[in-house]
Write a protein that holds these residues in place. Sequence first.
Motif, PDB file in Angstrom:
ATOM      1  N   ALA A  37     -11.708   8.320  -1.976  1.00 53.30           N
ATOM      2  CA  ALA A  37     -12.127   9.650  -1.516  1.00 53.30           C
ATOM      3  C   ALA A  37     -13.549   9.971  -1.971  1.00 53.30           C
ATOM      4  O   ALA A  37     -14.338  10.528  -1.200  1.00 53.30           O
ATOM      5  N   ILE A  38     -13.886   9.609  -3.197  1.00 49.71           N
ATOM      6  CA  ILE A  38     -15.253   9.844  -3.686  1.00 49.71           C
ATOM      7  C   ILE A  38     -16.254   9.064  -2.831  1.00 49.71           C
ATOM      8  O   ILE A  38     -17.279   9.598  -2.398  1.00 49.71           O
ATOM      9  N   ILE A  44     -20.175   7.073   3.025  1.00 52.68           N
ATOM     10  CA  ILE A  44     -19.996   5.646   3.275  1.00 52.68           C
ATOM     11  C   ILE A  44     -18.884   5.507   4.320  1.00 52.68           C
ATOM     12  O   ILE A  44     -17.852   6.161   4.216  1.00 52.68           O
ATOM     13  N   ASN A  45     -19.084   4.651   5.323  1.00 51.12           N
ATOM     14  CA  ASN A  45     -18.057   4.523   6.368  1.00 51.12           C
ATOM     15  C   ASN A  45     -16.790   3.891   5.797  1.00 51.12           C
ATOM     16  O   ASN A  45     -16.793   3.298   4.723  1.00 51.12           O
ATOM     17  N   ALA A  49     -16.238   1.532   2.603  1.00 50.18           N
ATOM     18  CA  ALA A  49     -15.550   2.182   1.483  1.00 50.18           C
ATOM     19  C   ALA A  49     -14.398   1.311   0.989  1.00 50.18           C
ATOM     20  O   ALA A  49     -14.206   1.159  -0.224  1.00 50.18           O
ATOM     21  N   ASP A  50     -13.646   0.723   1.914  1.00 55.30           N
ATOM     22  CA  ASP A  50     -12.556  -0.180   1.515  1.00 55.30           C
ATOM     23  C   ASP A  50     -13.094  -1.357   0.693  1.00 55.30           C
ATOM     24  O   ASP A  50     -12.510  -1.732  -0.326  1.00 55.30           O
ATOM     25  N   ASP A  51     -14.207  -1.931   1.156  1.00 54.05           N
ATOM     26  CA  ASP A  51     -14.807  -3.058   0.429  1.00 54.05           C
ATOM     27  C   ASP A  51     -15.271  -2.639  -0.967  1.00 54.05           C
ATOM     28  O   ASP A  51     -15.073  -3.362  -1.941  1.00 54.05           O
ATOM     29  N   ILE A  52     -15.874  -1.471  -1.051  1.00 53.06           N
ATOM     30  CA  ILE A  52     -16.377  -0.990  -2.340  1.00 53.06           C
ATOM     31  C   ILE A  52     -15.211  -0.720  -3.292  1.00 53.06           C
ATOM     32  O   ILE A  52     -15.282  -1.061  -4.480  1.00 53.06           O
ATOM     33  N   VAL A  87     -21.523   2.143  -5.571  1.00 57.46           N
ATOM     34  CA  VAL A  87     -22.082   2.596  -4.289  1.00 57.46           C
ATOM     35  C   VAL A  87     -23.585   2.334  -4.253  1.00 57.46           C
ATOM     36  O   VAL A  87     -24.119   1.865  -3.246  1.00 57.46           O
ATOM     37  N   LEU A  88     -24.264   2.638  -5.339  1.00 53.91           N
ATOM     38  CA  LEU A  88     -25.710   2.362  -5.392  1.00 53.91           C
ATOM     39  C   LEU A  88     -25.989   0.871  -5.239  1.00 53.91           C
ATOM     40  O   LEU A  88     -26.925   0.477  -4.538  1.00 53.91           O
TER      41      LEU A  88
END
Length: 196
Positions: A37-38, A44-45, A49-52, A87-88
């Motif tokens: 959620a964050i 992020i798409n 997001a799943d990959d991250i 994310v960065l």
Amino acid sequence: MSDIYKTRKTLLLRIKDQYNDDAWAEFSEVYKRYIYAIIRRMNINAADADDIVQRIMMNLWKKLPTMTYDEQKSFRAFLSVVTKHEVLDFIDQGKRQVKRDQKAFDEDYLNSIRLPEIETIAKSEWQIYLTNRAFAIMAKDYDELAVEGFRMCLKGASVAEVAKYMEAEEKVVYNLRFRMKERFAKEINKLRQDLE
């Protein structure tokens, strides 16, 4: 998961064993949706997001067993910092990839990502997460109609509106709202103690 109220301390001790599948499954259930959620709130798409999330979970799997944890600090805050850095890193990797191969990523997408204040996002998502989890726990003891009526009360519906929806007398709704509000507050506090 055998006990939804395993303490954070106990869970963190249990995951020191990287191969304790039950502990890691519980850890994943407790925190994975929150992390996702964050990331989504950071623009992020879904696929990225799943990959991250997977990268974060893998890094946590590697690092948490050897990490000494300061119990005075919020584990949620630690997760938000880890998420921000991942994310960065994702954005930096994407930009480097674009420089190497313009067709690999859509540069407009990477440039459109604006990172809002991570702590604001983390706090907001944590409140939503705790609220949903508290409702899920309460749903075990109250029928669906009562839980939905209480949700309506929290969203500002009048007792008369809730009574009409539930096809009940207003005094029943007052009583239910009082009992559920008290229980809801206890569940939220318990979750905060156990998960933060």
